[in-house]
Design a protein around this motif. Structure first.
Motif, PDB file in Angstrom:
ATOM      1  N   ILE A  64       0.859  -1.186   0.000  1.00 31.16           N
ATOM      2  CA  ILE A  64       0.000   0.000   0.000  1.00 31.16           C
ATOM      3  C   ILE A  64       0.897   1.237   0.000  1.00 31.16           C
ATOM      4  CG2 ILE A  64      -1.778   1.281   1.232  1.00 31.16           C
ATOM      5  CD1 ILE A  64      -2.720  -1.361   2.419  1.00 31.16           C
ATOM      6  N   THR A  65       0.897   1.979  -1.095  1.00 28.28           N
ATOM      7  CA  THR A  65       1.750   3.165  -1.200  1.00 28.28           C
ATOM      8  C   THR A  65       1.067   4.428  -0.707  1.00 28.28           C
ATOM      9  OG1 THR A  65       1.012   3.600  -3.472  1.00 28.28           O
ATOM     10  CG2 THR A  65       2.932   2.147  -3.186  1.00 28.28           C
ATOM     11  N   HIS A  66      -0.265   4.408  -0.639  1.00 24.16           N
ATOM     12  CA  HIS A  66      -0.992   5.603  -0.182  1.00 24.16           C
ATOM     13  C   HIS A  66      -2.427   5.203   0.153  1.00 24.16           C
ATOM     14  CE1 HIS A  66      -2.110   9.869   0.104  1.00 24.16           C
ATOM     15  NE2 HIS A  66      -3.203   9.547  -0.566  1.00 24.16           N
ATOM     16  N   THR A  67      -2.975   5.837   1.161  1.00 26.46           N
ATOM     17  CA  THR A  67      -4.387   5.649   1.502  1.00 26.46           C
ATOM     18  C   THR A  67      -5.050   7.013   1.623  1.00 26.46           C
ATOM     19  OG1 THR A  67      -3.865   3.642   2.743  1.00 26.46           O
ATOM     20  CG2 THR A  67      -6.029   4.628   3.105  1.00 26.46           C
ATOM     21  N   GLU A  68      -6.122   7.199   0.890  1.00 30.91           N
ATOM     22  CA  GLU A  68      -6.886   8.452   0.918  1.00 30.91           C
ATOM     23  C   GLU A  68      -8.219   8.192   1.607  1.00 30.91           C
ATOM     24  OE1 GLU A  68      -6.940  12.595  -0.385  1.00 30.91           O
ATOM     25  OE2 GLU A  68      -5.380  11.062  -0.497  1.00 30.91           O
ATOM     26  N   HIS A  69      -8.563   9.043   2.582  1.00 31.51           N
ATOM     27  CA  HIS A  69      -9.828   8.913   3.309  1.00 31.51           C
ATOM     28  C   HIS A  69     -10.747  10.066   2.908  1.00 31.51           C
ATOM     29  CE1 HIS A  69      -8.591   5.720   6.180  1.00 31.51           C
ATOM     30  NE2 HIS A  69      -7.386   6.220   5.949  1.00 31.51           N
ATOM     31  N   LEU A  70     -11.907   9.735   2.358  1.00 29.03           N
ATOM     32  CA  LEU A  70     -12.913  10.741   2.049  1.00 29.03           C
ATOM     33  C   LEU A  70     -14.016  10.638   3.079  1.00 29.03           C
ATOM     34  CD1 LEU A  70     -11.392  10.399  -0.720  1.00 29.03           C
ATOM     35  CD2 LEU A  70     -13.522  11.137  -1.791  1.00 29.03           C
ATOM     36  N   PRO A  71     -14.251  11.698   3.844  1.00 28.50           N
ATOM     37  CA  PRO A  71     -15.239  11.618   4.918  1.00 28.50           C
ATOM     38  C   PRO A  71     -16.655  11.534   4.375  1.00 28.50           C
ATOM     39  CG  PRO A  71     -14.484  13.877   4.628  1.00 28.50           C
ATOM     40  CD  PRO A  71     -13.636  13.027   3.726  1.00 28.50           C
ATOM     41  N   PRO A  72     -17.590  11.072   5.191  1.00 28.00           N
ATOM     42  CA  PRO A  72     -18.993  11.055   4.752  1.00 28.00           C
ATOM     43  C   PRO A  72     -19.518  12.464   4.555  1.00 28.00           C
ATOM     44  CG  PRO A  72     -18.811  10.496   7.070  1.00 28.00           C
ATOM     45  CD  PRO A  72     -17.415  10.552   6.550  1.00 28.00           C
ATOM     46  N   ARG A  73     -20.591  12.590   3.783  1.00 24.84           N
ATOM     47  CA  ARG A  73     -21.185  13.885   3.482  1.00 24.84           C
ATOM     48  C   ARG A  73     -22.681  13.817   3.692  1.00 24.84           C
ATOM     49  NH1 ARG A  73     -20.354  15.039  -2.483  1.00 24.84           N
ATOM     50  NH2 ARG A  73     -22.055  13.535  -2.677  1.00 24.84           N
ATOM     51  N   GLU A  74     -23.242  14.840   4.313  1.00 24.28           N
ATOM     52  CA  GLU A  74     -24.681  14.920   4.527  1.00 24.28           C
ATOM     53  C   GLU A  74     -25.389  15.330   3.234  1.00 24.28           C
ATOM     54  OE1 GLU A  74     -26.424  14.200   7.251  1.00 24.28           O
ATOM     55  OE2 GLU A  74     -24.585  13.571   8.282  1.00 24.28           O
ATOM     56  N   GLY A  75     -26.602  14.835   3.062  1.00 20.92           N
ATOM     57  CA  GLY A  75     -27.384  15.204   1.892  1.00 20.92           C
ATOM     58  C   GLY A  75     -28.232  16.444   2.124  1.00 20.92           C
ATOM     59  N   ARG A  76     -28.657  17.082   1.027  1.00 15.55           N
ATOM     60  CA  ARG A  76     -29.521  18.264   1.077  1.00 15.55           C
ATOM     61  C   ARG A  76     -30.804  17.970   0.296  1.00 15.55           C
ATOM     62  NH1 ARG A  76     -27.402  21.892  -1.964  1.00 15.55           N
ATOM     63  NH2 ARG A  76     -25.477  20.826  -2.580  1.00 15.55           N
ATOM     64  N   HIS A  77     -31.928  17.987   1.005  1.00 14.08           N
ATOM     65  CA  HIS A  77     -33.219  17.666   0.390  1.00 14.08           C
ATOM     66  C   HIS A  77     -33.868  18.899  -0.237  1.00 14.08           C
ATOM     67  CE1 HIS A  77     -33.702  13.490   1.520  1.00 14.08           C
ATOM     68  NE2 HIS A  77     -33.305  13.762   2.760  1.00 14.08           N
ATOM     69  N   ALA A  78     -34.838  18.621  -1.086  1.00 22.47           N
ATOM     70  CA  ALA A  78     -35.670  19.665  -1.685  1.00 22.47           C
ATOM     71  C   ALA A  78     -37.063  19.074  -1.858  1.00 22.47           C
ATOM     72  CB  ALA A  78     -35.083  20.112  -3.018  1.00 22.47           C
TER      73      ALA A  78
END
Length: 832
Positions: A64-78
């Motif tokens: 494993i040369t690199h690990t990227e973490h993308l955090p969760p994201r809240e949704g926006r309703h309409a």
């Protein structure tokens, strides 16, 4: 002697593989909930935990040369626009979706206003629902019309499997509406007895550009009532329409618009696209219409852990004694095995059909050693299967019977794969946009997901796993297509004239190149001008002139010699390299040897066998300059762009021992040469520059050849292509330039825009090429820097240090580029 690198070829069965940059859309109800939640606790593990388990074996963590973490994201309703029919809103709510995301509501509003719109948001963001809700609402209005169908809609998908999957989703959603929504698939798999019903009664027809081009438009009088009532045209996964294929589809859509106008219709175009740069610009080039862009993704996203994984060096040595890394195929098969044992639902994407079969076979064998029942829960899915085979695999994936799948783009563009927890990508897919789309296949129900890019032994892959900023800190690419390519436009003008005579008023629709092409088509006795219109003059079908997939002719049928059973098909363009006499052919885990290839009848006869080797074709290539459009001085050297003619001939094949890649022998072949007129970028160097680079005649060929290989490997960072879309030739004294010359050309007739992009970004492109070669730790060159998996000359000669010195001297004279090759990074990575 010329040293070549071709856009179409095969490689060792366990050699470097890559993935095609395309993906499929999200069925409308799956983007907010999981209708098939996993009951296996292991599959709900956090993605970081799953990765830790994969890395826990001997020497695994170091890969494993690199690990990227993308955090969760809240949704926006309409809320849905009030013009949407209440019955449709109720049906959507019954499917489990209480409120739309903001981008879905905005796209629906534009559709209702009559604006063509492209929804360019991340994977699993509900793009399908954004266009389905206004379309179904309009169809419901039309169903209440007193006469006729009232309203119709046309859906276009890149593959038959995606159209079939979307049809199932539409029927599920519209079931409470009774017979008001009559959705039906119309493609090559549709039985003849059903086609007439679709033409007469369906108001939502799902098809693909191929059937629109060959079946619907040439038969438009039989479709007149459908076209007259056409309100919407949905173009799903429109980012896949790039290069020559995209250029053909752009002209097919112009023919559709022309016929609709003749029937009094002016449909609104609704496009769904992966995250891409300037999606509205690409959509406008595709449709020829102004297109509004909706790109603000309001959907939620679970955590994504993205790992870059480099297979280890082995004790084996390849061509010319170069060190060899473990193949991405073998490494991916191991990872798929481990994920299946853990109960983690996974898909491994691989570019080649052979690679998908091999990963499946290897995983099944290793799983059988653990638990025989697990071996049945892994399979391959690829193009070339018969329709009933594809449907059976799709059902098994939907039901959860399959835990792991090794898939080509036939699945990636095909069916709903919601519920997946991990994605393995066997080799960089060619563009950052494709990488994010493939990574986004997992975690579609909102749960955390793991994505692993397994690097091939390839210059670009090696560069990327050690320079993660090139993936995670750069924006995705723009889509490249050229509808004015004369090789594309000419056959579509003929097809349009056969559908309805072409008038001067039509020419604006097809573009400014028409005026020059029409007299040429008349001189070729394809069209004839009578009074005020151009007419098709031949008896044969004009639509057959355009091969929109660029596959080079009729597919070759692969037939079992002993039984006459049809196993599948191979694209005509790949037949010389994949089903030549003596080739090893894999189909659904079984191995066959090709007994004969009949090019006239497009049939390859095979017999089942179990040889201890794979086969790889060898070929020769020559190139001539037809016209130089642009020439720029680079110090004493020159950088040029223009038209070339490439002649290629498959001359032999190697037999290589499985796993080790050891060459067991070479067999000559007698196949006809093939020619290609296309576009190329090329650069020359002078004797003075060779002296500065300390390049003597003994190493000149190897230095040029090495620079050619590495530059092809790096071009996908600067153009929306992968190395299989392009080819190259290097020669110490080219007869047209009278200088040492390196060519890189588009692997499609007339060009695809890739060489032009290379010309405009040449300084940054060749600088990255030099850096990739110089930074490789090998001594004399290896697949990670200058060796190519598809070199027709067996990677001989190559000279690593000479290539570095040559590129250093060349780049000293490079002018500053007007066009930025590396735009500023966005605030964060695109939504997967």
């Amino acid at each position: 002697m010329a040293f070549n690198h071709l856009p179409a070829g095969v490689h060792d069965a366990l050699g470097p593989l890559s993935v095609t940059p395309v993906t499929h859309s999200v069925p409308m109800a799956k983007n907010h909930r999981s209708d098939r939640p996993s009951t296996d606790p292991a599959s709900r593990l956090a993605p970081g935990t799953v990765l830790d388990r994969l890395a826990s074996g001997p020497s695994r963590a170091a890969r494993i040369t690199h690990t990227e973490h993308l955090p969760p994201r809240e949704g926006r309703h309409a809320v849905w626009p009030d013009r949407i029919r209440s019955e449709i809103v109720t049906a959507v709510q019954t499917a489990g979706i209480e409120r739309p995301w903001a981008h879905q509501a905005r796209a629906a509003e534009h559709a209702l206003d009559g604006d063509s719109v492209v929804v360019a948001t991340g994977t699993a963001s509900g793009k399908s629902l954004a266009y389905l809700v206004p379309v179904l609402s309009r169809l419901l209005d039309g169903a209440e019309a007193p006469n006729g169908r009232g309203a119709t809609a046309l859906y276009l998908a890149p593959t038959k499997a995606l159209a079939a999957d979307q049809c199932r989703s539409v029927k599920e959603l519209s079931q409470p509406l009774g017979t008001a929504i009559r959705a039906a698939v119309y493609d090559g798999d549709t039985p003849p007895e059903e086609r007439e019903w679709v033409r007469q009664y369906a108001n939502y027809v799902l098809t693909n550009p191929d059937m629109l081009h060959r079946g619907i438009l040439p038969s438009h009088p039989r479709w007149s009532s459908f076209l007259r009532a056409l309100k919407y045209v949905v173009i799903d996964e429109c980012h896949t329409y790039r290069g020559v294929f995209g250029s053909h589809v752009a002209q097919v859509l112009r023919r559709l618009r022309r016929l609709c106008a003749r029937y009094g219709a002016s449909p609104v175009f609704l496009l769904a696209s992966a995250t891409a740069a300037e999606p509205s610009v690409a959509a406008r080039r595709l449709t020829g219409l102004p297109v509004v862009e909706v790109a603000d993704d309001a959907s939620p996203r679970g955590e994504l852990v993205f790992a870059l994984w480099e297979p280890p060096l082995t004790e084996l040595h390849g061509e010319k004694g170069a060190p060899v890394r473990r193949t991405a195929t073998a490494e991916t098969a191991d990872l798929l095995t481990d994920l299946t044992v853990q109960g983690v639902r996974s898909v491994a994407f691989v570019r080649s059909r052979r690679g998908a079969e091999l990963i499946s076979v290897i995983a099944q064998e290793r799983l059988a050693e653990v638990d025989r029942s697990l071996a049945r829960r892994v399979a391959a899915y690829r193009g070339g299967y018969l329709p009933e085979e594809r449907r059976a695999l799709e059902r098994a994936l939907h039901s959860g019977e399959l835990l792991g799948l090794a898939a080509t783009t036939a699945l990636e563009l095909g069916v709903d794969v919601s519920g997946l927890d991990a994605v393995l990508i066997a080799g960089y897919p060619g563009t950052r946009a494709s990488l994010w789309q493939q990574a986004g296949r997992a975690g579609r129900a909102g749960q955390g997901a793991l994505a692993v890019l397994v690097a091939r032994d390839d210059p670009l892959d090696t560069f990327l796993v050690h320079h993660p900023e090139a993936l995670f800190e750069q924006p995705v690419e723009s889509t490249v297509l050229d509808p004015d390519n004369p090789y594309v436009l000419a056959p579509h003008l003929c097809a349009a004239a056969a559908e309805l005579p072409l008038t001067d008023e039509d020419l604006e629709l097809f573009g400014p190149a028409c005026a020059e092409l029409l007299p040429q088509l008349e001189a070729a006795k394809l069209l004839r001008r009578r009074t005020k219109a151009w007419h098709w003059t031949r008896r044969e079908r004009a639509a057959d002139l355009a091969d929109i997939r660029g596959e080079g002719g009729r597919p070759v049928q692969v037939v079992e010699a002993g039984t006459g059973r049809l196993l599948g098909t191979v694209d005509a363009g790949a037949a010389h390299t994949t089903v030549h006499e003596g080739a090893v052919h894999l189909h659904q885990g079984r191995t066959y040897l090709v007994r004969s290839l009949d090019l006239e009848d497009s049939v390859a006869l095979v017999e089942e066998a179990n040889p201890p080797y794979s086969t790889v074709a060898r070929d020769t290539t020559s190139i001539s300059v037809l016209e130089t459009d642009i020439e720029v001085p680079w110090g004493e050297g020159r950088l040029c762009y223009g038209s070339v003619e490439v002649t290629n001939q498959v001359v032999s094949f190697l037999r290589r021992r499985l796993i080790t890649g050891e060459v067991l022998g070479e067999t000559k072949l007698d196949l006809p040469p093939r020619t290609l007129r296309t576009r190329a970028v090329w650069w020359t160097v002078t004797e003075e520059q060779l002296d500065q680079a300390r390049i003597n005649p003994e190493i000149l060929g190897g230095a040029l050849h090495a620079a050619e290989h590495a530059s092809i490997g790096m071009l996908p960072l600067f153009a929306t292509c992968d190395r299989w879309d392009i080819g190259g030739v290097s020669i110490p004294l080219h007869p047209d330039t009278l200088l040492p010359t390196v060519f890189v050309y588009d692997g499609h007739p007339g060009g695809a825009g890739f060489a032009e992009r290379a010309f405009h970004t040449a300084r940054a492109w060749l600088t990255a090429t030099r850096q990739a070669i110089a930074s490789c730790e090998c001594e004399a060159g290896c697949p990670s820097c200058i060796q190519s998996p598809k070199c027709g000359n067996g990677n001989d000669p190559l000279h690593k240090r000479g290539a570095v010195r040559l590129l250093t001297v060349l780049l000293r004279g490079a002018p500053e580029e007007k066009e930025s090759a590396a735009p500023s990074p966005p605030p964060g990575p695109p939504s997967p």
